[in-house]
Design an enzyme around this catalytic site. Structure first.
Site, short mmCIF file in Angstrom:
data_model
loop_
_atom_site.label_atom_id
_atom_site.label_comp_id
_atom_site.label_asym_id
_atom_site.label_seq_id
_atom_site.Cartn_x
_atom_site.Cartn_y
_atom_site.Cartn_z
N GLU A 179 0.86 -1.41 0.09
CA GLU A 179 -0.15 0.05 -0.08
C GLU A 179 0.80 1.08 -0.10
OE1 GLU A 179 -2.90 -0.54 3.24
OE2 GLU A 179 -4.04 -1.51 1.99
N GLU A 370 -5.42 -8.45 -1.02
CA GLU A 370 -6.06 -8.18 0.18
C GLU A 370 -7.57 -7.83 -0.11
OE1 GLU A 370 -4.60 -5.57 3.08
OE2 GLU A 370 -2.53 -6.21 2.58
C1 BG6 Z 1 -4.41 -2.92 4.76
C2 BG6 Z 1 -2.90 -3.42 5.34
O1 BG6 Z 1 -4.36 -1.36 4.84
O2 BG6 Z 1 -5.43 -3.18 5.43
C3 BG6 Z 1 -2.93 -4.49 6.34
O3 BG6 Z 1 -2.06 -3.62 4.06
C4 BG6 Z 1 -4.28 -4.28 7.07
O4 BG6 Z 1 -1.90 -4.48 6.91
C5 BG6 Z 1 -5.51 -4.45 6.37
O5 BG6 Z 1 -4.11 -5.05 8.33
C6 BG6 Z 1 -6.72 -4.26 7.34
O6 BG6 Z 1 -6.78 -3.09 8.04
P1 BG6 Z 1 -6.82 -3.35 9.66
O7 BG6 Z 1 -6.77 -1.94 10.08
O8 BG6 Z 1 -8.27 -3.76 9.73
O9 BG6 Z 1 -6.11 -4.26 9.97
#
Ligand code: BG6
Length: 472
Positions: A179, A370
């Site tokens: 990201e 993701e």
């Molecule tokens: C993304 C990241 O921003 O979102 C992860 O690459 C992160 O590291 C994921 O865990 C989900 O966000 P959060 O704040 O729910 O963990």
């Protein structure tokens, strides 16, 4: 038609959110270790409120995380049982270079990842490695100020050279920075930036971003030189930005927000600063300093594929609207979508829209690295977990992804859900915000056995992979 036969199904995790063991194996301290849970976290992630050592009374969730450091064999076996074809993981930079500027890497750290890759191989799982997932050695922050300093490029490339050489028979899929656009929203987490009083923070962020962009291009060059089979991707936090209404001013605001994100990918994929960025950054006095040769580097070494995280779409308005949460980006509340328990919009069609937009823009293979739902799971009295809400979220997103592949013709290499095993939340540091197919018995107060339990979604995703996305 369906998904291609070689479609890479799997899941994604990050070292600092799962490994723990931060004082083991000769590892050094990193920025991510110093992000406490609780009310100070946000300020620190954003580069305000500098603490470069652990403070008494603070809880640092990455210190133990889910102790993947000691559980990785069991954890990877479970991923294998689900039929994973790919496992996205990240390297903790300070396991390899504890301070960051040493000449020689730490053998113990290298061996740890050797063992992980060997474990993956046992189950036919291909690793997809993020070189830096919100990870910067504290020593480099203290001595150089993190990515604001150009010398970071050399330290990062030193890490890359070691990784590409050591793991050349084990890894061919790489992502340079997780990201990368998050540097604008969480600059301490994204680039080890702690702002100094009175400085132009925007300028510092874009200077650091420029260094990361050059580093990313040079890493791509190096990866190809060391092993021509290597494929290198960029990674950005995606999610189409909708105008709040069809008012031209709202549409314009949405376009500006899109460009703020696409700027990074434009440079990494097309190989040059787009005109809109050049003009606007110059006008605002925040155009980064470049060295002779930088433009040529960016031009000559674009990424091979585009990867992104997708959790939600966003919505903006030229006026004032009620606001909603969403992966460290705030956005106007969209009345046409549902919201998660953490206030993030849920918009499966938005994934199809994003896939189309990204493909239209770059015409390169894409990888969704993701996507998932953070929710609190409450085990039944017998310990079983029925996470139907997670299944529903993933099913709807995969359905839209399928349409994008089948009906819109986008080129997609794979899909890794976030995250197959419960882990620490990056945004809040919480343990109770769970994403996994596998439950980890660790509670918010640290209690629990660390035992792993298959949730209902485990068996669902296993079927999805087995049928190559036919049975959802
Ligand atoms: C993304 C990241 O921003 O979102 C992860 O690459 C992160 O590291 C994921 O865990 C989900 O966000 P959060 O704040 O729910 O963990």
């Amino acid at each position: 038609m369906g998904f291609p036969e070689n479609f890479l199904w799997g899941g994604a995790m990050a070292a600092n959110q799962c490994e723990g063991g931060i004082f083991e194996g000769g590892r050094g301290l990193a920025n991510v270790d110093l992000c406490p849970s609780g009310s100070r976290r946000q300020e620190i992630l954003r580069g305000h409120g500098k603490i470069l050592q652990m403070e008494p009374g603070c809880h640092y969730p990455s210190a133990e995380a889910i102790d993947f450091y000691h559980h990785f064999r069991e954890d990877i076996r479970l991923l294998g049982e689900m039929g994973f074809r790919v496992f996205r993981l990240s390297i903790a930079w300070t396991r390899i270079f504890p301070k960051g500027d040493e000449e020689k890497p730490n053998e113990e750290g290298l061996r740890f990842y050797d063992e992980i890759f060997e474990e993956c191989k046992k189950y036919g799982i291909q690793p997809l490695v993020t070189i830096s997932h919100f990870d910067c050695p504290v020593y480099l922050i203290e001595k150089y100020g993190g990515w604001r300093d150009r010398r970071m490029i050399d330290f990062y490339l030193r890490l890359c050279r070691v990784l590409f050489t050591r793991y050349q028979d084990k890894v061919t899929l790489w992502l340079t920075f997780n990201e990368i656009n998050m540097i604008l929203h969480a600059p301490f987490m994204g680039a080890g930036l702690c702002f100094r009083e009175g400085e132009n923070e925007e300028l510092v962020k874009y200077q650091a971003a420029h260094h990361e962009l050059v580093a990313s291009a040079l890493a791509t060059k190096l990866a190809h030189e060391i092993n021509p089979k290597n494929q290198v991707g960029c990674m950005f936090a995606a999610g189409s930005v909708y105008p709040f209404s069809c008012r031209p001013e709202d549409v314009w605001e949405a376009l500006l927000k899109e460009q703020e994100n696409y700027f990074f990918v434009d440079v990494q994929s097309r190989g040059y600063y787009p005109a809109y960025a050049k003009i606007r950054l110059q006008k605002r006095g925040i155009f980064p300093q470049m060295q002779t040769g930088d433009e040529e580097i960016l031009k000559k070494y674009p990424v091979d594929f585009i990867s992104f995280s997708y959790y939600n779409s966003r919505c903006v308005s030229a006026g004032t609207q009620e606001m909603a949460e969403g992966n460290l980006f705030q956005s106007a509340k969209n009345p046409f979508v549902n919201y998660s328990d953490w206030g993030w919009p849920i918009d499966p069609l938005g994934l199809r829209i994003t896939l189309n937009q990204v493909y239209d823009r770059y015409q390169k293979p894409m990888f969704i690295v993701e996507n998932g739902l953070g929710a609190e799971d409450i085990p039944e009295a017998d310990g079983k977990i029925f996470d139907d809400y997670r299944i529903e979220y993933l099913r709807e997103h995969i359905q839209e992804m399928k349409k994008a592949v089948e009906e819109d013709g986008v080129e997609l290499m794979g899909y890794t859900s976030w995250a197959p095993i419960d882990l620490i939340s990056a945004g809040t540091g919480e343990m109770k915000k769970r994403y996994g197919f596998i439950y980890v018995d660790k509670q918010e107060d640290g209690s629990g056995t660390r035992k792993r339990t298959r949730k209902k979604s485990f068996y669902w995703y296993q079927k999805v992979i087995e049928t190559n996305g036919e049975e959802l």
